[in-house]
Design an enzyme around this catalytic site. Structure first.
Site, PDB file in Angstrom:
ATOM      1  CD  GLU A 303      -2.523   1.257   2.703  1.00 38.20           C
ATOM      2  OE1 GLU A 303      -3.502   2.015   2.804  1.00 38.20           O
ATOM      3  OE2 GLU A 303      -2.129   0.522   3.635  1.00 38.20           O
ATOM      4  CE  LYS A 371      -8.762   1.531   2.748  1.00 35.35           C
ATOM      5  NZ  LYS A 371      -7.733   1.853   3.761  1.00 35.35           N
ATOM      6  CB  CYS A 424      -4.962  -1.091   4.322  1.00 35.70           C
ATOM      7  SG  CYS A 424      -4.468  -0.933   6.057  1.00 35.70           S
TER       8      CYS A 424
END
Length: 546
Positions: A303, A371, A424
């Site tokens: 990430e 995301k 994540c």
């Protein structure tokens, strides 16, 4: 030889009682602060059930203790009893979260000068808020409470339902759900392929709560041993079925695909320092091109591995493209910026995304995912107007709040089947996976757990990612900046890993996906049916209402 005289039978001492009924009476008779203290201690002990210790059998002590403490709230004003039951569960939840999520404060200490003063509030307020879900659940259970075994099912259904709500209300935070306690028992985790993690939580709560029935009287009583025997048979069946599933597992590799997972172990304090950007990129490139690179088809970076606008830097893309395998691609986490027209404003505004990008050997971005499930207070600020007035800003550095992407979807990648990106925090959400025609054949979880150092946080994060693989029947490839990077097969088994603080690469084949499990097809619907059945059976008029 004279026959030996038989020894006289030793009489039981007056008042003899088996241990569990005696313990049940002691807990039921507690009042006031002693009751709250016992619940809090039970919560502290329960934290040991989760990663990295995984001592799940402690639930067979702590959960019955809560049942007995709630038993002791009867007598007097019923409204007072409901409040007392809610308080029991709140103190339990406060203790469990206080220990289980102690590592949250580590993120605030990365920039201690700015955020260090928030540590005491985070340590107290986060457990206090999360404990409210369980408190409401036990208040409801207390209103429906019945004497006898049925109360255990009511209790388990209410607790499990509260965990489901915690995973959905206000963006959700389904961390350390009860079912994750089985992370240390891979065979028991296999049930997630049918009912998902919430189904495992309901099952484990019901099984552990059944021990409380042994406190209802002597073990020779039929109403005591039958629920215990049923719980034992269910546990044995789950264990045996899981073992059989794992023994039959024959995980084949996807032909022609060799993955390289890069773990650079970049200190969090360096990542947003402009003077360190060149060093960060140099380390990533060096690890990517290390020994064995000639056999690799796909490279995966963590990430925000490149903490700048990669698609706005042609020079960086060109250098990275040279190391993207010709017959594959390089997959990396990065940040992305868009300029969009803002309704009602005279000038365009900029939006920022925490993204995954697929880079080809030609140095071009061939696809990206933004995301969609952002971290509150980390990537965006809820009630931003009020908090800005209080001079509070999000913990993760950057020019602005991140914007949420459109939702889960698969990304095409040259040389392999489409994959599902999970950035994540997204790996903790069971339903955050595209279904139907878009179903991927593998998952890629890029993450940066450097915020939490060497605490329990990264271990718990990994445990939850493993369950996503079982639920979806897909391999999950995890690239973590500081660890734990891993290759996880569709049975949740870790095939290779790099530990916390390691610098290096994992070279691995890509495990083949399984046929779509029931959970991947139906999501939480089967769990909700199981929840209704448990509640209905618990409410059957078998015993008198307390």
């Amino acid at each position: 030889m004279r026959p030996r005289r038989p020894e006289p039978e030793r009489p039981r001492r007056p008042g003899y009682m088996p241990f569990l009924p005696r313990l049940a009476i002691q807990l039921r008779t507690l009042t006031g602060w002693r009751r709250w203290l016992a619940a809090w201690i039970a919560g502290l002990v329960t934290a040991a059930a989760f990663a990295p210790t995984n001592i799940w059998v402690v639930l067979f002590v702590s959960v019955p203790a809560i049942v007995w403490l709630i038993d002791g709230t009867f007598g007097g004003d019923p409204r007072h009893g409901v409040r007392a039951a809610a308080a029991v569960r709140w103190w339990f939840g406060f203790g469990q979260v206080l220990i289980g999520l102690y590592w949250i404060h580590d993120a605030l200490l990365v920039d201690a000068t700015t955020y260090g003063w928030l540590v005491p509030f985070a340590i107290v307020l986060v457990p206090a808020a999360l404990a409210l879900f369980g408190a409401v659940a036990c208040a409801v259970a207390r209103m429906l409470w019945r004497r006898g075994p049925g109360r255990v099912l009511i209790f388990a259904a209410a607790w499990s339902g509260a965990e489901w709500l915690r995973g959905h209300v206000l963006t959700g935070f389904p961390w350390n759900l009860t079912g994750y306690a089985w992370s240390g028992a891979p065979s028991l985790l296999q049930g997630a392929s049918v009912f998902g993690i919430y189904g495992l939580s309901l099952t484990l709560l019901g099984l552990s709560g059944a021990v409380a029935v042994a406190g209802d009287g002597g073990l020779r009583q039929r109403r005591v041993w039958m629920p215990l025997a049923a719980a034992g048979l269910i546990l044995a069946a789950l264990w045996g079925g899981g073992l059989a599933r794992l023994r039959q597992a024959d995980v084949q590799a996807v032909p022609g695909v060799v993955l390289r997972i890069v773990q650079p172990n970049i200190d969090q304090r360096m990542r947003w320092d402009e003077a360190s950007l060149r060093d960060i990129l140099t380390r990533l490139l060096g690890l990517t091109a290390s020994a064995g690179y000639d056999k690799v088809t796909h490279v995966i970076w963590p990430e925000t591995a490149v903490p700048f606008y990669l698609d706005e830097s042609p020079a960086a893309l060109r250098v990275i493209g040279q190391l993207a395998p010709k017959n594959g691609a390089l997959i990396t986490g990065t940040i992305r910026r868009e300029t969009v027209d803002a309704p009602g404003k005279n000038k365009p505004e900029e939006r920022y995304f925490n993204s995954v990008e697929v880079i080809g050997h030609d140095g071009q971005v061939h696809g990206h995912y933004d995301k969609s499930h952002l971290v509150p207070f980390g990537e965006y600020m809820p009630l931003s107007g009020l908090l800005t007035w209080l001079s509070l800003d999000k913990v993760i550095p950057g020019p602005s709040d991140f914007s949420a992407g459109p939702g889960p979807h698969a990304l095409d990648v040259h040389g392999a089947a489409p994959f599902e990106p999970l950035i994540c925090y997204e790996a903790i959400f069971p339903g955050l996976v595209a279904r139907g025609a878009e179903r991927a054949r593998w998952m890629v979880n890029v993450t940066n757990d450097a915020w939490f150092g060497t605490s329990a946080g990264p271990y718990q994060h990994l445990a939850q990612a493993r369950v996503r693989a079982i639920e979806q029947g897909l391999p999950l490839i995890r690239a973590a900046n500081t660890g734990i990077s891993a290759v996880i097969d569709p049975y949740g088994q870790i095939r290779s890993r790099l530990g916390i603080g390691d610098v290096g690469v994992i070279d691995s084949a890509l495990p083949r996906a399984l046929p779509q499990p029931l959970y991947a097809r139906f999501g939480d619907r089967l769990y909700l049916v199981l929840l209704l059945i448990a509640a209905a059976v618990g409410l059957l008029p078998v015993g008198r209402r307390s």
